[in-house]
Design a protein around this motif. Structure first.
Motif, mmCIF file in Angstrom:
data_model
loop_
_atom_site.group_PDB
_atom_site.id
_atom_site.type_symbol
_atom_site.label_atom_id
_atom_site.label_comp_id
_atom_site.label_asym_id
_atom_site.label_seq_id
_atom_site.Cartn_x
_atom_site.Cartn_y
_atom_site.Cartn_z
ATOM 1 N N UNK A 277 0.846 -1.193 0.000
ATOM 2 C CA UNK A 277 0.000 0.000 0.000
ATOM 3 C C UNK A 277 0.875 1.233 0.000
ATOM 4 N N UNK A 278 1.286 1.641 -1.179
ATOM 5 C CA UNK A 278 2.085 2.845 -1.321
ATOM 6 C C UNK A 278 1.174 4.062 -1.388
ATOM 7 N N UNK A 279 1.738 5.181 -1.014
ATOM 8 C CA UNK A 279 1.051 6.461 -1.196
ATOM 9 C C UNK A 279 1.527 7.071 -2.514
ATOM 10 N N UNK A 280 0.891 8.112 -2.925
ATOM 11 C CA UNK A 280 1.319 8.830 -4.125
ATOM 12 C C UNK A 280 2.730 9.394 -3.927
ATOM 13 N N UNK A 281 3.051 9.809 -2.722
ATOM 14 C CA UNK A 281 4.387 10.306 -2.407
ATOM 15 C C UNK A 281 5.431 9.194 -2.554
ATOM 16 N N UNK A 282 5.122 7.988 -2.073
ATOM 17 C CA UNK A 282 6.029 6.840 -2.239
ATOM 18 C C UNK A 282 6.291 6.586 -3.719
ATOM 19 N N UNK A 283 5.227 6.596 -4.504
ATOM 20 C CA UNK A 283 5.341 6.334 -5.931
ATOM 21 C C UNK A 283 6.185 7.415 -6.613
ATOM 22 N N UNK A 284 5.987 8.667 -6.226
ATOM 23 C CA UNK A 284 6.733 9.776 -6.812
ATOM 24 C C UNK A 284 8.232 9.580 -6.605
ATOM 25 N N UNK A 285 8.627 9.140 -5.431
ATOM 26 C CA UNK A 285 10.050 8.902 -5.154
ATOM 27 C C UNK A 285 10.601 7.815 -6.065
ATOM 28 N N UNK A 286 9.816 6.793 -6.317
ATOM 29 C CA UNK A 286 10.253 5.698 -7.190
ATOM 30 C C UNK A 286 10.346 6.152 -8.655
ATOM 31 N N UNK A 287 9.535 7.137 -9.037
ATOM 32 C CA UNK A 287 9.472 7.591 -10.427
ATOM 33 C C UNK A 287 10.513 8.654 -10.760
ATOM 34 N N UNK A 288 11.279 9.128 -9.791
ATOM 35 C CA UNK A 288 12.196 10.249 -9.997
ATOM 36 C C UNK A 288 13.103 10.083 -11.211
ATOM 37 N N UNK A 289 13.556 8.872 -11.498
ATOM 38 C CA UNK A 289 14.476 8.689 -12.603
ATOM 39 C C UNK A 289 13.834 8.274 -13.913
ATOM 40 N N UNK A 290 12.519 8.264 -13.978
ATOM 41 C CA UNK A 290 11.843 7.826 -15.205
ATOM 42 C C UNK A 290 11.423 9.046 -16.011
ATOM 43 N N UNK A 291 11.971 9.178 -17.205
ATOM 44 C CA UNK A 291 11.659 10.332 -18.040
ATOM 45 C C UNK A 291 10.603 10.013 -19.094
ATOM 46 N N UNK A 292 10.658 8.818 -19.663
ATOM 47 C CA UNK A 292 9.763 8.507 -20.778
ATOM 48 C C UNK A 292 8.596 7.625 -20.356
#
Length: 144
Positions: A3-18
């Protein structure tokens, strides 16, 4: 199931550009194309992309604003698979230069040589309604 939060997901997405932006084409087929978020990776449920007003993608969005985004991270830690993210959302076409400026980066000048004043440029804002993620053995869903 995690159960991730949107904030957790944002941290995981930091290096994804495309992302692959998926629309429904005129005949009902799914059309996908790669789009860069131009380093705008502080993810709070909205994604921003620039394209040409006369593109087929814009025509697809005008017909049906429901879109999908697919993100895939690079290698995971310690041999884990990368993170995969599927976003369902509604696309909005924005033509306001003040809004452009808030999401513009210098790298976009390669494609749009007059910057935010380039004739025919439009920004696509995708507001997520549901997000699925898979990160190794962690998977789950976030409703936005």
């Amino acid at each position: 199931m995690s159960e991730w939060t949107l904030s957790d997901l944002s941290k995981k997405m930091q290096g994804i550009d495309f992302a692959m932006l998926n629309t429904r084409a005129e005949g009902g087929e799914i059309a996908a194309r790669p789009m860069s978020n131009n380093g705008d990776v502080e993810y709070e449920g909205d994604s921003y992309y620039f394209t040409w007003e006369k593109s087929r993608m814009v025509d697809d969005i005008k017909r049906d604003p429901q879109v999908g985004l697919s993100f895939s991270g690079s290698k995971g830690l310690l041999g884990k698979p990368p993170i995969f993210i599927g976003v369902e959302g509604k696309a909005e076409l924005i033509r306001d230069k003040a809004e452009f400026e808030a999401h513009w980066t210098k790298e976009l000048d390669r494609w749009f040589e007059d910057g935010i004043d380039t004739p025919g440029v439009v920004m696509i804002k995708v507001h997520a309604s549901r997000i699925h993620y898979w990160d190794g053995e962690d998977d789950g869903e976030i409703k936005v």
